[in-house]
Scaffold this motif. Structure first.
Motif, PDB file in Angstrom:
ATOM      1  N   UNK A  14       0.869  -1.176   0.000  1.00 42.20           N
ATOM      2  CA  UNK A  14       0.000   0.000   0.000  1.00 42.20           C
ATOM      3  C   UNK A  14       0.904   1.224   0.000  1.00 42.20           C
ATOM      4  N   UNK A  15       0.802   2.037  -1.067  1.00 41.86           N
ATOM      5  CA  UNK A  15       1.612   3.247  -1.160  1.00 41.86           C
ATOM      6  C   UNK A  15       0.728   4.412  -1.597  1.00 41.86           C
ATOM      7  N   UNK A  16       1.270   5.599  -1.517  1.00 41.57           N
ATOM      8  CA  UNK A  16       0.556   6.800  -1.942  1.00 41.57           C
ATOM      9  C   UNK A  16       1.332   7.461  -3.078  1.00 41.57           C
ATOM     10  N   UNK A  17       0.609   7.803  -4.151  1.00 43.52           N
ATOM     11  CA  UNK A  17       1.194   8.560  -5.255  1.00 43.52           C
ATOM     12  C   UNK A  17       0.329   9.793  -5.460  1.00 43.52           C
ATOM     13  N   UNK A  18       0.814  10.756  -6.234  1.00 43.10           N
ATOM     14  CA  UNK A  18       0.048  12.004  -6.375  1.00 43.10           C
ATOM     15  C   UNK A  18      -1.092  11.934  -7.390  1.00 43.10           C
ATOM     16  N   UNK A  19      -1.224  10.834  -8.128  1.00 41.84           N
ATOM     17  CA  UNK A  19      -2.362  10.677  -9.028  1.00 41.84           C
ATOM     18  C   UNK A  19      -2.190  11.284 -10.401  1.00 41.84           C
ATOM     19  N   UNK A  20      -1.017  11.820 -10.701  1.00 43.92           N
ATOM     20  CA  UNK A  20      -0.771  12.368 -12.039  1.00 43.92           C
ATOM     21  C   UNK A  20      -0.394  11.233 -12.994  1.00 43.92           C
ATOM     22  N   UNK A  21      -0.505  11.498 -14.270  1.00 45.23           N
ATOM     23  CA  UNK A  21      -0.091  10.520 -15.273  1.00 45.23           C
ATOM     24  C   UNK A  21       1.376  10.152 -15.076  1.00 45.23           C
ATOM     25  N   UNK A  22       2.214  11.143 -14.819  1.00 47.67           N
ATOM     26  CA  UNK A  22       3.643  10.884 -14.619  1.00 47.67           C
ATOM     27  C   UNK A  22       3.879   9.958 -13.430  1.00 47.67           C
ATOM     28  N   UNK A  23       3.144  10.149 -12.342  1.00 44.77           N
ATOM     29  CA  UNK A  23       3.303   9.302 -11.155  1.00 44.77           C
ATOM     30  C   UNK A  23       2.836   7.874 -11.442  1.00 44.77           C
ATOM     31  N   UNK A  24       1.743   7.744 -12.196  1.00 44.68           N
ATOM     32  CA  UNK A  24       1.245   6.402 -12.539  1.00 44.68           C
ATOM     33  C   UNK A  24       2.231   5.687 -13.453  1.00 44.68           C
ATOM     34  N   UNK A  25       2.801   6.409 -14.424  1.00 39.89           N
ATOM     35  CA  UNK A  25       3.793   5.821 -15.322  1.00 39.89           C
ATOM     36  C   UNK A  25       5.049   5.420 -14.557  1.00 39.89           C
ATOM     37  N   UNK A  26       5.450   6.240 -13.602  1.00 36.84           N
ATOM     38  CA  UNK A  26       6.617   5.924 -12.787  1.00 36.84           C
ATOM     39  C   UNK A  26       6.372   4.643 -11.978  1.00 36.84           C
ATOM     40  N   UNK A  27       5.161   4.467 -11.457  1.00 35.00           N
ATOM     41  CA  UNK A  27       4.839   3.301 -10.633  1.00 35.00           C
ATOM     42  C   UNK A  27       4.967   1.990 -11.409  1.00 35.00           C
ATOM     43  N   UNK A  28       4.651   2.013 -12.715  1.00 39.45           N
ATOM     44  CA  UNK A  28       4.728   0.787 -13.512  1.00 39.45           C
ATOM     45  C   UNK A  28       5.948   0.753 -14.431  1.00 39.45           C
ATOM     46  N   UNK A  29       6.717   1.828 -14.473  1.00 39.87           N
ATOM     47  CA  UNK A  29       7.949   1.861 -15.250  1.00 39.87           C
ATOM     48  C   UNK A  29       7.787   2.187 -16.723  1.00 39.87           C
ATOM     49  N   UNK A  30       6.694   2.849 -17.101  1.00 42.27           N
ATOM     50  CA  UNK A  30       6.514   3.213 -18.497  1.00 42.27           C
ATOM     51  C   UNK A  30       5.073   3.549 -18.816  1.00 42.27           C
ATOM     52  N   UNK A  31       4.704   3.490 -20.105  1.00 42.87           N
ATOM     53  CA  UNK A  31       3.335   3.847 -20.503  1.00 42.87           C
ATOM     54  C   UNK A  31       2.311   2.928 -19.833  1.00 42.87           C
ATOM     55  N   UNK A  32       1.164   3.493 -19.493  1.00 43.18           N
ATOM     56  CA  UNK A  32       0.183   2.713 -18.736  1.00 43.18           C
ATOM     57  C   UNK A  32      -0.981   2.235 -19.591  1.00 43.18           C
ATOM     58  N   UNK A  33      -1.582   1.161 -19.112  1.00 38.74           N
ATOM     59  CA  UNK A  33      -2.803   0.604 -19.680  1.00 38.74           C
ATOM     60  C   UNK A  33      -3.719   0.285 -18.511  1.00 38.74           C
ATOM     61  N   UNK A  34      -4.988   0.634 -18.628  1.00 38.89           N
ATOM     62  CA  UNK A  34      -5.969   0.315 -17.592  1.00 38.89           C
ATOM     63  C   UNK A  34      -6.755  -0.921 -18.002  1.00 38.89           C
ATOM     64  N   UNK A  35      -6.897  -1.838 -17.070  1.00 35.91           N
ATOM     65  CA  UNK A  35      -7.662  -3.067 -17.262  1.00 35.91           C
ATOM     66  C   UNK A  35      -8.690  -3.110 -16.141  1.00 35.91           C
ATOM     67  N   UNK A  36      -9.881  -3.613 -16.438  1.00 34.09           N
ATOM     68  CA  UNK A  36     -10.958  -3.658 -15.452  1.00 34.09           C
ATOM     69  C   UNK A  36     -11.439  -5.100 -15.293  1.00 34.09           C
ATOM     70  N   UNK A  37     -10.646  -5.941 -14.583  1.00 34.79           N
ATOM     71  CA  UNK A  37     -10.976  -7.362 -14.503  1.00 34.79           C
ATOM     72  C   UNK A  37     -11.960  -7.742 -13.391  1.00 34.79           C
ATOM     73  N   UNK A  38     -12.387  -6.787 -12.586  1.00 35.02           N
ATOM     74  CA  UNK A  38     -13.228  -7.089 -11.439  1.00 35.02           C
ATOM     75  C   UNK A  38     -14.612  -6.475 -11.595  1.00 35.02           C
ATOM     76  N   UNK A  39     -15.601  -7.050 -10.921  1.00 30.97           N
ATOM     77  CA  UNK A  39     -16.935  -6.454 -10.904  1.00 30.97           C
ATOM     78  C   UNK A  39     -16.926  -5.149 -10.106  1.00 30.97           C
ATOM     79  N   UNK A  40     -16.075  -5.081  -9.100  1.00 29.55           N
ATOM     80  CA  UNK A  40     -15.960  -3.895  -8.275  1.00 29.55           C
ATOM     81  C   UNK A  40     -15.340  -2.763  -9.096  1.00 29.55           C
ATOM     82  N   UNK A  41     -15.604  -1.507  -8.709  1.00 26.98           N
ATOM     83  CA  UNK A  41     -15.032  -0.373  -9.457  1.00 26.98           C
ATOM     84  C   UNK A  41     -13.550  -0.165  -9.149  1.00 26.98           C
TER      85      UNK A  41
END
Length: 116
Positions: A14-41
């Motif tokens: 469990x970590x905290x990021x600032x929610x920017x595109x740059x922060x999300x890309x940094x968390x995964x190490x590059x360009x991001x893709x969103x996947x929605x594999x769960x019924x939950x939001x």
């Protein structure tokens, strides 16, 4: 925003990021893709090119009906809230008790990890 970061071979963190595109890309190490594999939001945000690079395999996605693997996430990914009425991701919330819909006997307990 609070996220659950999952790295190959490691327990989720469990970590905290600032929610920017740059922060999300940094968390995964590059360009991001969103996947929605769960019924939950909940969105699973992973490296868009993880399998092409190839990044180390991380967790399997399984069919909730059959339990069969239908995809494998490569590289780091994170889980975050993805409200259906918003075009933005947000922080995951912690719950001290299960939601009413989770009370059925076929649902996992609140302490069980999501079925990845």
């Amino acid at each position: 925003m609070t996220i659950l970061l999952v790295s190959p071979g490691q327990p989720p963190q469990k970590i905290t990021i600032d929610g920017t595109l740059a922060a999300m890309q940094h968390a995964v190490g590059g360009p991001i893709q969103a996947v929605y594999p769960f019924e939950e939001p909940v969105a699973l945000i992973c490296h868009e090119e993880g399998k092409l690079l190839p990044l180390p395999l991380n967790r399997a996605l399984r069919s909730p009906d059959t339990g069969e693997i239908y995809d494998i996430i490569a590289g780091d990914f994170f889980l975050c809230a993805a409200p259906p009425d918003s075009d933005r991701s947000s922080a995951l919330r912690s719950y001290s008790s299960p939601a009413p819909a989770a009370a059925s006997s076929s649902s996992p307990s609140p302490s069980d990890p999501p079925p990845l």
